[in-house]
Every structure is written in C-alpha cells, then in structure tokens.
Design a protein around this motif. Sequence first.
Motif, PDB file in Angstrom:
ATOM      1  N   ILE A   1       0.853  -1.192   0.000  1.00 41.22           N
ATOM      2  CA  ILE A   1       0.000   0.000   0.000  1.00 41.22           C
ATOM      3  C   ILE A   1       0.886   1.238   0.000  1.00 41.22           C
ATOM      4  O   ILE A   1       1.686   1.432   0.923  1.00 41.22           O
ATOM      5  CB  ILE A   1      -0.920   0.033   1.242  1.00 41.22           C
ATOM      6  CG1 ILE A   1      -1.637  -1.314   1.416  1.00 41.22           C
ATOM      7  CG2 ILE A   1      -1.921   1.184   1.141  1.00 41.22           C
ATOM      8  CD1 ILE A   1      -2.501  -1.379   2.668  1.00 41.22           C
TER       9      ILE A   1
ATOM     10  N   LYS B   1      -3.972   5.452  -4.243  1.00 42.41           N
ATOM     11  CA  LYS B   1      -5.171   6.161  -4.675  1.00 42.41           C
ATOM     12  C   LYS B   1      -4.893   7.115  -5.827  1.00 42.41           C
ATOM     13  O   LYS B   1      -5.804   7.521  -6.542  1.00 42.41           O
ATOM     14  CB  LYS B   1      -5.771   6.950  -3.493  1.00 42.41           C
ATOM     15  CG  LYS B   1      -6.390   6.065  -2.421  1.00 42.41           C
ATOM     16  CD  LYS B   1      -7.404   6.853  -1.600  1.00 42.41           C
ATOM     17  CE  LYS B   1      -8.104   5.968  -0.579  1.00 42.41           C
ATOM     18  NZ  LYS B   1      -8.796   4.787  -1.155  1.00 42.41           N
TER      19      LYS B   1
ATOM     20  N   CYS C   1      -1.336  -0.989  -4.200  1.00 42.80           N
ATOM     21  CA  CYS C   1      -2.483  -0.108  -4.036  1.00 42.80           C
ATOM     22  C   CYS C   1      -2.051   1.335  -3.808  1.00 42.80           C
ATOM     23  O   CYS C   1      -1.198   1.618  -2.965  1.00 42.80           O
ATOM     24  CB  CYS C   1      -3.312  -0.599  -2.835  1.00 42.80           C
ATOM     25  SG  CYS C   1      -4.642   0.520  -2.381  1.00 42.80           S
TER      26      CYS C   1
ATOM     27  N   THR D   1      -4.271  -1.359  -7.944  1.00 48.05           N
ATOM     28  CA  THR D   1      -5.639  -0.969  -7.599  1.00 48.05           C
ATOM     29  C   THR D   1      -5.627   0.280  -6.733  1.00 48.05           C
ATOM     30  O   THR D   1      -4.604   0.619  -6.136  1.00 48.05           O
ATOM     31  CB  THR D   1      -6.348  -2.106  -6.823  1.00 48.05           C
ATOM     32  OG1 THR D   1      -7.669  -1.685  -6.491  1.00 48.05           O
ATOM     33  CG2 THR D   1      -5.623  -2.419  -5.523  1.00 48.05           C
ATOM     34  N   ASP D   2      -6.769   0.973  -6.689  1.00 49.69           N
ATOM     35  CA  ASP D   2      -6.877   2.074  -5.741  1.00 49.69           C
ATOM     36  C   ASP D   2      -7.812   1.677  -4.587  1.00 49.69           C
ATOM     37  O   ASP D   2      -8.138   2.488  -3.747  1.00 49.69           O
ATOM     38  CB  ASP D   2      -7.362   3.353  -6.423  1.00 49.69           C
ATOM     39  CG  ASP D   2      -8.736   3.183  -7.032  1.00 49.69           C
ATOM     40  OD1 ASP D   2      -9.247   2.039  -7.048  1.00 49.69           O
ATOM     41  OD2 ASP D   2      -9.296   4.181  -7.517  1.00 49.69           O
ATOM     42  N   ASP D   3      -8.189   0.434  -4.566  1.00 50.06           N
ATOM     43  CA  ASP D   3      -9.134  -0.046  -3.556  1.00 50.06           C
ATOM     44  C   ASP D   3      -8.403  -0.903  -2.530  1.00 50.06           C
ATOM     45  O   ASP D   3      -8.051  -2.059  -2.786  1.00 50.06           O
ATOM     46  CB  ASP D   3     -10.222  -0.874  -4.250  1.00 50.06           C
ATOM     47  CG  ASP D   3     -11.200  -1.457  -3.238  1.00 50.06           C
ATOM     48  OD1 ASP D   3     -11.127  -1.077  -2.038  1.00 50.06           O
ATOM     49  OD2 ASP D   3     -12.007  -2.290  -3.658  1.00 50.06           O
ATOM     50  N   VAL D   4      -8.173  -0.302  -1.367  1.00 54.52           N
ATOM     51  CA  VAL D   4      -7.343  -0.984  -0.388  1.00 54.52           C
ATOM     52  C   VAL D   4      -7.998  -2.269   0.124  1.00 54.52           C
ATOM     53  O   VAL D   4      -7.328  -3.217   0.521  1.00 54.52           O
ATOM     54  CB  VAL D   4      -6.983  -0.027   0.775  1.00 54.52           C
ATOM     55  CG1 VAL D   4      -8.155   0.173   1.713  1.00 54.52           C
ATOM     56  CG2 VAL D   4      -5.760  -0.510   1.537  1.00 54.52           C
TER      57      VAL D   4
ATOM     58  N   VAL E   1      -0.406  -7.470  -5.364  1.00 60.03           N
ATOM     59  CA  VAL E   1      -1.180  -6.248  -5.597  1.00 60.03           C
ATOM     60  C   VAL E   1      -0.423  -5.031  -5.069  1.00 60.03           C
ATOM     61  O   VAL E   1       0.213  -5.103  -4.011  1.00 60.03           O
ATOM     62  CB  VAL E   1      -2.551  -6.326  -4.862  1.00 60.03           C
ATOM     63  CG1 VAL E   1      -3.394  -5.094  -5.171  1.00 60.03           C
ATOM     64  CG2 VAL E   1      -3.305  -7.591  -5.234  1.00 60.03           C
TER      65      VAL E   1
ATOM     66  N   ARG F   1      -9.557  -4.486  -1.614  1.00 57.78           N
ATOM     67  CA  ARG F   1      -9.161  -5.540  -2.555  1.00 57.78           C
ATOM     68  C   ARG F   1      -7.948  -6.292  -2.004  1.00 57.78           C
ATOM     69  O   ARG F   1      -7.898  -7.530  -1.996  1.00 57.78           O
ATOM     70  CB  ARG F   1      -8.740  -4.922  -3.898  1.00 57.78           C
ATOM     71  CG  ARG F   1      -9.768  -4.726  -4.937  1.00 57.78           C
ATOM     72  CD  ARG F   1     -10.195  -5.994  -5.678  1.00 57.78           C
ATOM     73  NE  ARG F   1      -9.123  -6.668  -6.410  1.00 57.78           N
ATOM     74  CZ  ARG F   1      -8.667  -7.869  -6.128  1.00 57.78           C
ATOM     75  NH1 ARG F   1      -9.167  -8.558  -5.116  1.00 57.78           N
ATOM     76  NH2 ARG F   1      -7.695  -8.414  -6.843  1.00 57.78           N
ATOM     77  N   LEU F   2      -7.017  -5.481  -1.559  1.00 58.56           N
ATOM     78  CA  LEU F   2      -5.738  -5.997  -1.097  1.00 58.56           C
ATOM     79  C   LEU F   2      -5.882  -6.654   0.274  1.00 58.56           C
ATOM     80  O   LEU F   2      -5.319  -7.718   0.535  1.00 58.56           O
ATOM     81  CB  LEU F   2      -4.776  -4.812  -1.067  1.00 58.56           C
ATOM     82  CG  LEU F   2      -3.329  -4.972  -0.739  1.00 58.56           C
ATOM     83  CD1 LEU F   2      -2.505  -3.974  -1.535  1.00 58.56           C
ATOM     84  CD2 LEU F   2      -3.117  -4.772   0.742  1.00 58.56           C
TER      85      LEU F   2
ATOM     86  N   MET G   1      -0.517   4.998  -9.759  1.00 64.13           N
ATOM     87  CA  MET G   1      -0.986   3.727 -10.316  1.00 64.13           C
ATOM     88  C   MET G   1      -0.385   3.502 -11.696  1.00 64.13           C
ATOM     89  O   MET G   1       0.050   2.399 -12.021  1.00 64.13           O
ATOM     90  CB  MET G   1      -2.515   3.729 -10.401  1.00 64.13           C
ATOM     91  CG  MET G   1      -3.183   3.698  -9.026  1.00 64.13           C
ATOM     92  SD  MET G   1      -4.995   3.811  -9.134  1.00 64.13           S
ATOM     93  CE  MET G   1      -5.403   2.197  -9.823  1.00 64.13           C
TER      94      MET G   1
END
Lengths: 333, 333, 333, 333
Positions: free
Chosen positions: B7, B34, B32, B52-55, B30, B57-58, B39
């Motif tokens: 992240i 935002k 991550c 991804t920007d969706d934490v 992954v 998910r990770l 990205m």
Amino acid sequence: MIGIGVIGYGYWGPNVVRNFHSLNDARVAVVCDKRPESMKRAKQAFPDVEVTDDVSRLLMSPDIDAVAVVTPVWTHFELAKAALENGKHVFVEKPFTSTAEQAEQLVELGSKKNLRIMVDHTFLFTGAVKKIRQLIDADELGKLYYYDSTRVNLGLFQHDVNVIWDLAPHDLSIMDYLIQDKPKAIIATGERHLNTYEDLAYITVYFEGNMIAHINVNWLSPVKVRTTLIGGTKKMVVWNDLEADEKVKVYDKGVQITAGQGVYDLLVSYRSGDMWAPKVDQIEALRAECQYFIDCVTDGKEPFNDGYAGLKVVKMLQAADKSIKAKGRMVYL
Amino acid sequence: MIGIGVIGYGYWGPNVVRNFHSLNDARVAVVCDKRPESMKRAKQAFPDVEVTDDVSRLLMSPDIDAVAVVTPVWTHFELAKAALENGKHVFVEKPFTSTAEQAEQLVELGSKKNLRIMVDHTFLFTGAVKKIRQLIDADELGKLYYYDSTRVNLGLFQHDVNVIWDLAPHDLSIMDYLIQDKPKAIIATGERHLNTYEDLAYITVYFEGNMIAHINVNWLSPVKVRTTLIGGTKKMVVWNDLEADEKVKVYDKGVQITAGQGVYDLLVSYRSGDMWAPKVDQIEALRAECQYFIDCVTDGKEPFNDGYAGLKVVKMLQAADKSIKAKGRMVYL
Amino acid sequence: MIGIGVIGYGYWGPNVVRNFHSLNDARVAVVCDKRPESMKRAKQAFPDVEVTDDVSRLLMSPDIDAVAVVTPVWTHFELAKAALENGKHVFVEKPFTSTAEQAEQLVELGSKKNLRIMVDHTFLFTGAVKKIRQLIDADELGKLYYYDSTRVNLGLFQHDVNVIWDLAPHDLSIMDYLIQDKPKAIIATGERHLNTYEDLAYITVYFEGNMIAHINVNWLSPVKVRTTLIGGTKKMVVWNDLEADEKVKVYDKGVQITAGQGVYDLLVSYRSGDMWAPKVDQIEALRAECQYFIDCVTDGKEPFNDGYAGLKVVKMLQAADKSIKAKGRMVYL
Amino acid sequence: MIGIGVIGYGYWGPNVVRNFHSLNDARVAVVCDKRPESMKRAKQAFPDVEVTDDVSRLLMSPDIDAVAVVTPVWTHFELAKAALENGKHVFVEKPFTSTAEQAEQLVELGSKKNLRIMVDHTFLFTGAVKKIRQLIDADELGKLYYYDSTRVNLGLFQHDVNVIWDLAPHDLSIMDYLIQDKPKAIIATGERHLNTYEDLAYITVYFEGNMIAHINVNWLSPVKVRTTLIGGTKKMVVWNDLEADEKVKVYDKGVQITAGQGVYDLLVSYRSGDMWAPKVDQIEALRAECQYFIDCVTDGKEPFNDGYAGLKVVKMLQAADKSIKAKGRMVYL
C-alpha cells in the motif's frame, strides 16, 4: 613604542610574546612566569627580554604600558585588576574572567581609569571570520536562520575547567561578532566520563526572533572537526577551518515557502545554484590582533573585542555551565 | 511463496515493490495507491502486478499473506490494524506509528493473532551498521561514552511532520540497535523558520549511567552530512555514510585517567594509534531486509526490528517532539 | 660538540640553521650569505651566531667541523669541494650537484679525505616514508608493481632550473630509498609555457623487471597535490602527504591471475579487504636528519643518504632533463 | 517513432536498452545476444521486447531503423558495417573500431548511404563536460596550457584489450571535444604485470603550439580517482567526477611573466583569487545521448559525436598502443 609585560609562559604565552616581539611599535620588556622551566624556555627563545617570577616587578615597571595576562582563567581577574590599578592597559586571554561579576568590575575599572581592555578572541582576526562578517554586512546571506558549530578533537583536557569553558569561548565570541540578534536563553546538555569536568557538551542558544545557534564541543572525539554551518534566507555558508585553502564556502542554496492554491497549502521550493569560495586572507590572526591592541593603546580608541565583548561571552559561558549542571534546564541571559 | 500486497507507491514504495519482486520466495500480488499517476507508474514498471486504488481488494485477497504499509505516518495505524485484523503479516514504513499508544495496540494485536510485524528500519541492514554492531558485540570499543550523529541536508521538507519525525527515526533505531544502555530522558531544542514544522533540531538522549547520545537533524543545510561519532573506552568509531568505501573507521585512540601522586591529582593520558577501516558489505539493505521479512513470516520467527523495536523509537520521537515544543524541557521516557 | 657553518640563508637555510642550532651536540658557529637582507634576518633570528658574507671565513675557521651548503644548485659543487678540501664534512642541499660528473668528483674527494657527505633528502626522514620502508622491508606489499607520484601546485617557479630539477629530486630520492629494483631508462615529456624552463613534466622510469615508476610534477596546478600510489602483489599503499593524520593508507586489495580451463584462459580475480592507516611519527624530518648528520660525523659512519645516493638522483635528473629536451626520447641510465 | 535494435546485452547493453526504452519517440524492438544467460536477463527486465540470438533477425527487420552495437570492440566493425549495408543508422559503443582503417570505411559507408553514425562517447553528455566546454567557449580559461587526467581504480580487467583501449577513450574523446588545438604526436609508457595486456599506462599528447595533455590510466590502483586538471592562461579547472556535487571547480589562479629590469630578467607573478563551483546539471548522460541520437536520426542531422569523432579517438588509441609497445617511442598522428 609601547612597553609590554606578559604574565604566563605556558602553552599560549610564547605565541603572544613572539607576536608582540615582532611588531615595530611594541617592545616586550618583561615576561613573568613562576615555573622555572617556563622561565628557562622564555630566556632561551628571547634572550633580549627580561624574565622574572615576580609579578610585581612587571606590574610596577615604568617601562611597561600594557600587560598581557596569559594565565589560567581563575587568575585573570586578580591579575588584570592589579594591572589596571597600576595604570596598565590589559590584554587578557579568553575567557575573560570566571564570572560575569568579575568582568563587570574590570570593565568599570578600565573605564574609570581610561585604560584599554582587550580580550584575546583570536578567531575574530582570522581571514575566515572577517570574510564571513563581510558577507553578512553586505547582506549576502539574508536574514540568518541558524549558526551550527562543531569543535571536537581528542583532548586537550583542562585540569581546572570543563569543555565548555575550554572550547566554547571561540564559538561564542565568533557568534557574538557575527550575529546581530540578541541571545535570549541557553540550554546545555552533556556528560562527564573521566573526571569531574564535562568532557562533551551540546549547547543551544535561543535568540530573539527565530535565529538559533548550536555548539557541539567534545574532548573525546577521535577526529578533529572545526566546521560551522550558517544558514540564511539568501545564501548559506560552510566554514571548515581545517581546509588549507577554501575555508569559507558560500552556497547559493535556499528554501522558499510560497502560498499554494488552498488556504493551508504551502509550497516549498528549493534553490540550488553555484558554490563560491572567496579568497580568504592567510594571515597570522594573533599578529593582527596584537598590532590592533598596540594601535588601540596608542590612539586611545576602544577595541571591538573589549571588556564588554568579553563580558558577553562570560555571561553565556556561565549560563551554559549552569544549564549543563542542571541537566539541560533553560537559563535565561 | 509469500504473497505480498503493497500500500503506497510514492517515494519509497517503488523500492519496496522492486525488492520484494526480486525475491524468489515472494510474489508481489497487488499494489495499491489512490493517486492515478502513481498507479500508472506502478503499472508501467511492473506489468505483471495488479494495481488498484481499492485498499479492501488488497486486504481481503486470499493471495496475500503479508501487507507492506508504505504510506504517510498518520495512516500507518489504521492500515496496519486492518491488515492484522484480516490475518496479514505487516511490514510498516518507519516511523511505526504516530503515537506510542497506537504502536502498543498493534504490537498487542499482532501478538494475539500470532502475526509478524516488521518496522522498516532499513539502516539496520546496511553493511556499516552491521559492522559497528559486530565491533560492539566483540567489545572492541569498550564501554560506550557517547553516540553523536549529524544528519543534515537541504530538504526534503515534509508536509505533515517536522524534521524530528522525518530524519531522527534513522538515528534512534540505529542507537536502539547498537546501545545496550537504557535511554532515560530526552531534551530537544530547535526552531522553525519557514512553516509550522521545526526544520532543524538538536536532540540529546540521556541514558542510565553516563552514556549520552546527540542527534543533529536539519532540513536547511547547504551540504549533506551523514556522520556519526561513537566513543568508547577502548576505541572510537567514525561512520561517514557518504564515503563510497571506508564508511566505517575505527580509531585506536582514547583517553585514560590514572591517579596521580596527590589525592585529587588525576593524570590524563592520551592513546593515539592506528586507524582501521574494516571492509563493509556493499549490499542493498532494503533487499536484505525484505528477504529477512519473508524468512520471518515463513519460519514464524520474531524479527529483531519488530513492533516493539518500532514502539521504542516512537516513544523517543514523541518525547523529543514534546521537548522541542516545550523549548527543550526534559521529557522522561 | 660539532661546529657547523651554514652557507646560504634564503628560503631553506633558516630551517637548517634553526635545526642544527637546536641540537645539543652541535653548534652553529657561522652563517654566510652575500645578501645584506639575508644577513640581517640571520642576525636578528640568531643573535649568538656569527654572520658573514665572506665564505672563506667559514671555510677556514678551525671552529667549524662541517659545512652545510644551502645555496642554488649550480653553486653546490664549488662550495662543497672547497669545504672538503678544507677538511670539512659537508651537508648539501638537494639536488646534490648539477651533473653526475661533479657528484662523482665530490664522492671521490670525500672518500679520499675520509669526510662525510650527506645530501639533504629530507623526505627520507619523515614518518611517512620511514613507515612505507618498514612495510616494504617486512614484505607487507609483496613484489612491487609500480610507484606513481603526483607533486603539483602553483609555483614556486625557479629562475635557474626547470620543474624536474625543482620537484622531482624528492620523488627520485624516495624511490631510490624504497625500491630495490634497478632503474634502467627514463622517458620524460613536458612543456614550457611561460619562460625558458619546463613548468610541467611527466617522467616514466623503467626498471629491470616489470616495476615501473611515474612522476607528475607541475608548477601550474591550481591545487596542491602530494599523492603517491604504490602497488604490490600483496597490498597497495596510498600516501597523501597533505593529510594531517592518516598520511599512509595500506589497502588489502589486489589482483590475481590464475590459469583457467583452456590454455589461453586466464582468470582475473580481485581481492578487496580492509584498509589500515598505521600511526606515523609526527616529527620534524629535518631535525632528525640534522641529528643523524651530527651522529655520522661524530661516529665516523657513512650515512645512507650519502654522496653516492645523491649521485644516483642526479643521474636520473640528468637523464630526465635530456629526455624532455629530446621530446621524450628514452635515455638509458 | 524510431525502431531500435540492440546487439549485446552484457555490462553496458542493459543501460542502452533501458534508456532507449524510456524515450517517447523510440521503441526498442529487438535485443540480440548469443549468451542464453544474457537473453534471459533481457527477457526478464523487458518483457515487451523481442529477444533473439540471431543477429540477422535484427539486421533484416523492417521494424528497425537504427542499430546499437554494444559488443566487444573487435566485433564493432563487422556489425556496424552489416547494419549500415542493411540501411540502418548505427549507435556504436566506444571505442568506435579496432583500427582507423575500419573507422574510415564505416564513415565512408555511412556517408554514401546517408545514414547516421553515432559513437557512444557518453561523457560528452554529462553536466560536467558540458559546463567545462561552456567555460572554454566563453574564453573563461584563456588559452589552454595543459589537460591532465587521472583515471585509475582496481579492475575491471578486460580480456581482449589493454588499459589504454579500455579507459583512455573517455579522456581522448573529452579532450577532442574540449581542445581546439590539433594533436600532433603521442608518447605512451606503461607496463604489464599480470597477463599479456598493459595494466597501467601514461600517455602524453603533444599538440601544435605548447598545449600538452597527459592521461594516467591504471587497473591496479587501490583507490578510484577520476580527476582532471585543466590549466589556462586566465583560469584553471579541477574536475573531480567522484564528487557528489561540486564536480567542477574553477580557480581564479594563474601565473604571469613580465619583463624585469634587465634583458634576461623575467618576473614571475602569481594570481590567487576566488574559487567557484558552477552548478552542473544532474542528468543521466546516456539518456541525453540516446535522445540526441533519436533526434539526429529523425531530423537527418549529423551528430557532433559522429563516426569522424570516433575515428579521431581510434587514431590516438592506435598511436598510443604503438608507442607503448615500442617502449615510449613517439608516434606522430
């Protein structure tokens, strides 16, 4: 021709004698030291100078216009006072005195008797410090942010004072000479490891405004360091006194804060330009200082490194000493 | 094969990704962030890694065994906590957390869940620090007197923390790793010049016994300095991290006090011998640290730079911060 | 007590007088210089020494056992010869003479008269050179590969010789002292830019075997460099004479060639270990040399830096001079 | 969009691929290397690039406009020739070719086919060299006296060429770029110690007029040195490529000869003023060079580091090689 008497022929005394001896308008008449070995060394090096262990010989001598006190700090007050009372101008080794009160008495006495007092803040006569002062006077550096000095090496341990009284007078006198802001309070931390005196100390000086100074002095460092950083709004200086040439380097570097889009949005931008090492005079600072003393005595003018300048340094030393003893408690000046 | 989620892909994140990516027994599953720009950079550099920007998910992914948190410090606690709660081991950028309380909560949570926490004190994996630790462990230096670090340069100004939170974690984690004595109290002085955060600070750490540490951190220095002096009864070390080779120099120098003839008569003697620059491993510290994290996760062993080590550093940072705000008032640990 | 007469009180003479003057078993009886200004300076500095402009006074004086010749090189032969003929031992400034023939004559004359000749190769008495010699004698470096010296700075232009005769005697005498292999041939390249003398020169000395030496001397360099690299099969040395401490650094580095699988397949392997800076004596070399001269005179023993050592250096200087004039043609020794 | 094929993925090849890969208006289509290990590394690092061991694939490909030859020097000629014959522009690693004759053939072929040839003299694209060129163009240094470069370190031993072919191309190409005077003759001395190739060499280049250059290259030095002194009538430069900042220092120092009173009486006077370290661009030189190659190919303009520039360097390398083999015999250019 100014007649000079020198009291104290230990580590620094020979340099003072040699320099006054080399001047055209001064004559070292008498050197005084109680230690037979020192007397012998003085006699050998300067066969034409009278050597005595009787300080009153020197204080009373009509041939002597000015007395240089180059003895341990705890003796400065009595010797300088006696000299002034006998109508002699005085040149006193740094630090001026052991207490601010002593310094004040001497300043007052000198003033009353209309005699010159000069405190031997030798560094103020080096090419490097003179150059930095010129840079500041010409506003090359802008408003000053900080003064950060490191003065460390192995020994020389003093037997009567701690590392603050031994090494910090250099930095404090230079600071006082360079910085216009008024020091406000001092915090000193440090420790002793080998005997009853602190052998390393970290001194912070808060000034009015946001100028700040820091002095790192240490008798226990394996390497010798003599480096001072000075930061200003326009330019910054690194003074490395151990460099043979290029002692003073001026960096066209800086940081600027500008308002960004939002209310609380500050943008920091760096400026990184050329570096410039101005030529620095390669003179023996002590010689220049001795000449300046003779000039001040001759012309009756007040030196800039007078008793008052010495007093300011002693006040800061006392404050730092008080602070370090109190484990870093802030002491106001 | 340990699955890793990272992240934060800002300044340090790419290095963390690159190093985990290069290991044989880890797989970066992954990344991550935002920020669209971050990205894009991640996608370009690591086409085989999901971005991804969706934490969540990770955090939810069954492919991920461990999460690296490489984000601003104020976000560490929430992210690391969420990761631990989801059964992931965590690797957290230094400083561990914003408060000691947060650090304690994470340590407790990790312990309860039997998950590994590693705080990224990268310097502990450099050849230089490992060599100095070896010297200390082998009692080459003797009892330590002091640890004195200077870590200054121009910028990088942080927008959310002062210079203490930015630069001192390095020194405090190294200090904690090298010095066996227990830190007792902290005094920090400093000043701010450009915005609301202190841009230079002088930190003294008092230890039990007469060990003392000092850390000089400064965002406004025209030159970069990364030098640490370590003094001991037997030998002394100068670690200059900017030297290409010879980063660590060991000086056979010292001072000894022996009793003289009289009761109060102490004799100081200096020892000045050879200097020795031991060969220091030239490895990428972060790579060694990432491998060590994978090993700890795989073998279920506790890393030495665990959450508790991170907590100790955060405690000192908090104390220093409190002290500097109180103009150098001593803060006990 | 050996009586000394010193001829020449210009740049180096005062140092020679001061050092002989400081010894217990020597007495500087007479100083001779034709220039009134030099005579005045000598008189001022050494009130107890007779000063004259009449060289025969000194050569004839029964109080004088030995004569130091500290004059321009073109006068060395006549003055040293006269001294020897008058039964005086001689101490001659480097380079010994202007030609090898002159040097041979003096060596022969000294031998016939059983008088000592010492050539002032001061560097051989420095702590650094003595330490390097010890390392070589103890076979720490292994078989030597090369000796590469850089000796450059701005000025001091000589009015009567080129940069080779001015600066290279230092390196050639050190080389002769340290290297056991026999020099075979010299190639010198260089150029003149300001007057009729070469102001920079690059000298290669081929030895028997594959040892090679190189000397870079330059009067037109903006910075002062005094660095010598010495490579051997076992270890390598860097001697930087401008360092305050740590002048000599010994590197445990090397290269090895081993046979590979194929016939022509050589494998090169590097060794890179610790660096070590042995403590080097901090003595005034000239003082040690003067004392050694007095000892040799007193005890009738032949100094290692005798006329023959001086002759070897003069031969190399002549060869280098011949080569540079012939645009780098090889000159055999 | 220019299609690029790169032949050779050993030590330098990855850098060339990475930089062309990063440009917007170039596309690395194919990388060719015969070694399976190199192919694997290339594939891993650049998954989107075709990797082959068949050089004809690359030479024939219609997607490829230009070929970078990053192989050992003895293969340059055949590969570059084949590329030109197939209508490809070429970017050739330094040194351009093994012989001047080969270089001439390639230059002629490129001219006939109207194709660009660029020789990878990377240093010409560094901020330091560009800055020095600016100083010279602006006549800041005055007429040049000398160029003196030291480029020494431990290894990297080459298996197919001596230290001259390995290290001197840097200095010779820089020299050719900076100095307007025409080189006239070369003398190279040196020695081999470990195998059949010289491992250290001292190269003097005589120019028309009294400009002179010297290059010291050495594979057997324990320390890395990359320092060049450039002396001119007005100012002098020290370029230390190992400094992080302040790589280029300009000294306001010099020597002047003026006529004295007598006919043969020359007075030498020194000038010693400030030093100045101009800001030097911190760019990746190879990236700038790759972009410049793409620009030259796109716009059909001749690069300044073209085949002819490469030829001039090869001529000097051949002369130096011939000279060192003949024990320093002068070789005219």
